[in-house]
Design an enzyme around this catalytic site. Structure first.
Site, PDB file in Angstrom:
ATOM      1  N   HIS A  95     -11.545  -5.261   8.377  1.00 34.61           N
ATOM      2  CA  HIS A  95     -12.310  -5.002   7.156  1.00 34.61           C
ATOM      3  C   HIS A  95     -13.455  -4.025   7.386  1.00 34.61           C
ATOM      4  O   HIS A  95     -14.323  -3.875   6.534  1.00 34.61           O
ATOM      5  CB  HIS A  95     -12.890  -6.298   6.587  1.00 34.61           C
ATOM      6  CG  HIS A  95     -11.861  -7.222   6.023  1.00 34.61           C
ATOM      7  ND1 HIS A  95     -11.022  -7.958   6.804  1.00 34.61           N
ATOM      8  CD2 HIS A  95     -11.530  -7.511   4.734  1.00 34.61           C
ATOM      9  CE1 HIS A  95     -10.227  -8.689   6.029  1.00 34.61           C
ATOM     10  NE2 HIS A  95     -10.505  -8.428   4.770  1.00 34.61           N
ATOM     11  N   GLU A 139       0.815  -1.217   0.000  1.00 34.78           N
ATOM     12  CA  GLU A 139       0.000   0.000   0.000  1.00 34.78           C
ATOM     13  C   GLU A 139       0.845   1.261   0.000  1.00 34.78           C
ATOM     14  O   GLU A 139       0.499   2.255  -0.646  1.00 34.78           O
ATOM     15  CB  GLU A 139      -0.959  -0.006   1.191  1.00 34.78           C
ATOM     16  CG  GLU A 139      -2.056  -1.067   1.101  1.00 34.78           C
ATOM     17  CD  GLU A 139      -1.559  -2.478   1.390  1.00 34.78           C
ATOM     18  OE1 GLU A 139      -0.433  -2.616   1.925  1.00 34.78           O
ATOM     19  OE2 GLU A 139      -2.277  -3.446   1.075  1.00 34.78           O
TER      20      GLU A 139
END
Ligand code: TPP
Lengths: 363, 327
Positions: free
Chosen positions: B130, B61
């Site tokens: 999540h 990322e």
């Protein structure tokens, strides 16, 4: 699938073309750069050294907040810029101000950050020098992005991305090498291994045979070079730039050098290393070494030398003059450059400061 | 011309139209290529625009965002996807230290026009990492715009605006709303980022919400109406910049307000809203502004997430406590 890895491995010893006494060292596969390049590098080395000395002096006078000196590393500073074309980019760290000056950025502008005036004192787009990065290794990814964008736009730009040995432990160093390799972006990563990350020696940074060996895991060719030998640096970095430009993907070059001075003026190197360790490195000074070679080969005479010294002195005078007075800071700039259009909240805050200043009579 | 579509459809259309309109737009991230993203937001983009305009990156990322910053510095407009809210954290340093500061560091010379799309927040039964509501981290960072749509129409319009923005935009996509369908007119001109909207008129109290909390607020207002209480609903749409004007006008018109957000309440966007509104509207208030937020706990496992999420009942309970005895 496995690919042949041997060609990615660096040479067993760092490439050297001129020994510490100024004698040429014949090397298979690495020829001596042409004489004009060496003379140009010599002039730039004199300037870079003078720049370091002057900046250190300006710290002592309180004109600069801090200066991370590249004294002893000037060969890297000069070579990494001289192998670039005008359209190429340089991504420097906080220690690479001498490289920025070699690139042609005005020395006072180059010191704007360290003077505490503003973060980046020069226009990155105009100079093709990215703002000096303080967070370690993060800028290496920006270098990959700039190079990738250039390639997508059909330009043959090469990006020189510089970092230290300590920075090679950061995740972003690895992500940058990997991204660059996967996308075959034309980036030359130059690691200036100066043996220390503030106080921590290389042995605490890595157990790898060398930092250049790190390339192989990503499919990036690694090379090791004597970081105090400007001739070897010009050759190795120049070849790396050529390969990157020719579409061979990123290149990793580890330059072996030494930080002969403190990390910054706030550092006390006596706490982590002995004078005995430093002394031999003083005998491998990049400037003295090239001077000896040019003397032996008679590539320059005393008139040339005085001309170069004069130029360096003029630059130092420009630094003293430019940093002699307190910069005029405008508080409105604080609010102006957060967004392209200030938010309503920032406008409000700016007028609050304006009112305050008007009341105090300082506006 | 309206049509019925999901927020996922709307986002996909926004990306497609942006890629068509401007060659410099590039979409990349993890699994966004042939797969079309784990939520299919980038579905079909590689097929239509090729793998230079929409492509998969290595799984990193910080690398994705760091490279995007460099590309934005060099004339492109990257739109990157962070696969899930909590997986954007490795990129946090790039966002905070570089994307947010580049314009400022360079005295306005170098902007980074990029969009970071983050599927965010809960209510979808996701396992840990999540379902985070990470807006406060971003909103606290000067230099970033932070946007959270609640309808397909806004999702389309705000994403187009975000891609056109000269500054970095954190674009928070409420996962829970990806597949909810609504009438949308994508040809409608969208106001610039930074405008809130009154979603439902009402006279007794104002519910202030954004992103996944907006449907909860609307449902609560509907339920309250059955009981004879008229609740107004304001959808922030944009957290940074913040629309003080619309929000304060709404609160002044009712004199009472409740802020609803999924994120933990402590040191949050919801606390910021309460502080701002109180500072500006104190004399119009008949009761303290109240909040309905997530608890100050790590996001719970799926079987317990209903405890964490602001519910219509919790909203109505808090509305009941708005000191109605004081007119
Ligand atoms: C991400 C990050 N962590 C810590 C620091 C603090 N710091 C500044 S310089 C430095 C050492 C860097 O060493 P190296 O990469 O070898 O470069 P050198 O200073 O030797 O040129 C550290 C730890 C930083 N700037 N950035």
């Amino acid at each position: 699938m496995t690919r042949d890895a041997a060609h990615l491995l660096p040479s067993a010893e760092p490439v050297t073309l001129i020994d510490p006494d100024g004698h040429p060292v014949p090397q298979v596969g690495h020829s001596m750069p042409d004489p004009q390049a060496l003379v140009r590098a010599y002039a730039a080395l004199i300037t870079a050294r003078r720049f370091n000395d002057q900046a250190n002096a300006l710290v002592r006078q309180g004109r600069l907040a801090v200066y991370p000196s590249s004294h002893g590393q000037e060969a890297c500073q000069v070579a990494c810029v001289q192998v670039l074309g005008d359209g190429d980019w340089l991504f420097p760290t906080y220690r690479d101000t001498a490289a920025i000056v070699t690139r042609g950025v005005d020395p006072v502008q180059a010191l704007t950050l360290l003077r505490g005036d503003w973060h980046s004192g020069y226009d990155p787009l105009q100079t093709r020098v990215a703002p000096q990065a303080t967070p370690l290794a993060t800028h290496l990814l920006h270098a990959v992005g700039v190079a990738h964008a250039a390639r997508l736009r059909g330009e043959d730009t090469v990006v020189m991305a510089v970092c230290g040995d300590g920075a090679t432990s950061e995740g972003d160093f690895h992500e940058a090498l990997n991204f660059a390799a996967v996308f075959r972006t034309p980036v030359v990563f130059l690691v200036q291994n100066n043996e220390y990350a503030i106080s921590v020696p290389l042995a605490r940074q890595t157990a790898a045979p060398s930092l250049a060996h790190k390339g192989i895991g990503y499919g990036v060719k690694g090379e090791r070079v004597d970081g105090n030998d400007v001739a070897a640096l010009l050759r190795v970095l120049g070849d790396a730039v050529d390969r990157a430009r020719a579409g061979e993907g990123p290149q990793l070059v580890e330059a072996h050098t030494y930080r002969v001075q403190a990390h910054t003026n706030a550092d006390d190197p006596g706490r982590y290393r002995s004078e005995d360790e430093v002394a031999p490195w003083l005998g491998r000074d990049p400037l003295v070494r090239l001077e000896a070679y040019l003397g032996i080969t008679k590539l320059i005479n005393e008139t040339d030398r005085s001309r170069f010294v004069e130029h360096a002195e003029a630059l130092a005078a420009r630094m003293r003059e430019g940093l002699g007075e307190e910069p005029v800071a405008d508080y409105r700039e604080l609010f102006a450059y957060v967004y392209a259009e200030p938010t309503p909240q920032l406008r409000e805050q700016q007028s609050m400061v304006a009112d305050e200043m008007a009341r105090e009579g300082t506006a | 011309m309206t049509e019925k579509l999901t927020m996922a459809n709307a986002l996909n259309r926004a990306l497609r139209d942006a890629l068509r309109a401007d060659d410099t737009v590039m979409v990349f991230g993890e699994d966004v290529g042939p797969l079309g993203g784990v939520f299919r937001i980038t579905d079909g983009l590689t097929a239509e625009f090729g793998d230079q305009r929409c492509f998969d990156t290595p799984l990193a990322e910080s690398g994705i965002l760091g490279m995007a910053i460099g590309m934005a510095m060099n004339g492109l407009r990257p739109v990157v996807e962070m696969q899930f809210d909590a997986f954007a954290y490795p990129a946090f340093e790039q966002l905070v230290s570089h994307a947010a500061k580049m314009r400022n560091r360079t005295r306005g010379k170098v902007g980074v026009p990029l969009v970071i799309r983050v599927p965010y927040a809960g209510g979808v039964g996701g396992v840990e990492h999540h379902c985070d509501s990470s807006e406060a981290y971003y909103a606290h960072t000067p230099g970033l715009h932070v946007v959270a749509p609640a309808t397909p129409e806004d999702a389309y319009g705000l994403l187009r605006r975000a891609i056109e923005s000269p500054d970095p935009v954190v674009f928070l996509e409420p996962k829970k709303l990806y597949f909810s369908r609504a009438e949308a007119d994508l040809s409608k001109p969208v106001p610039p980022i930074g405008r809130a909207v009154v979603r439902r008129e009402g006279t007794d109290a104002t519910l202030i919400a954004y992103g996944p909390a907006v449907p909860v607020a609307l449902e609560a207002a509907e339920a309250a109406a059955q009981e004879g209480r008229s609740l107004q609903v304001v959808d922030l749409r944009s957290i940074v910049p913040f629309d003080d004007e619309t929000v304060c006008a709404a609160v002044r018109s009712t004199g009472r307000a409740v802020v609803i957000a999924e994120a933990a309440g402590f040191a949050s966007v919801s606390s910021e809203v309460v502080a701002r509104v109180t500072e500006r509207c104190f004399h119009s208030l008949a009761a303290p502004i109240r909040r309905v937020t997530g608890f100050d706990i790590p996001y719970p496992p799926p079987k317990l997430e209903h405890v964490q999420l602001p519910s219509v009942d919790r909203v109505l309970d808090v509305v009941d406590e708005l000191q109605w005895e004081y007119a």
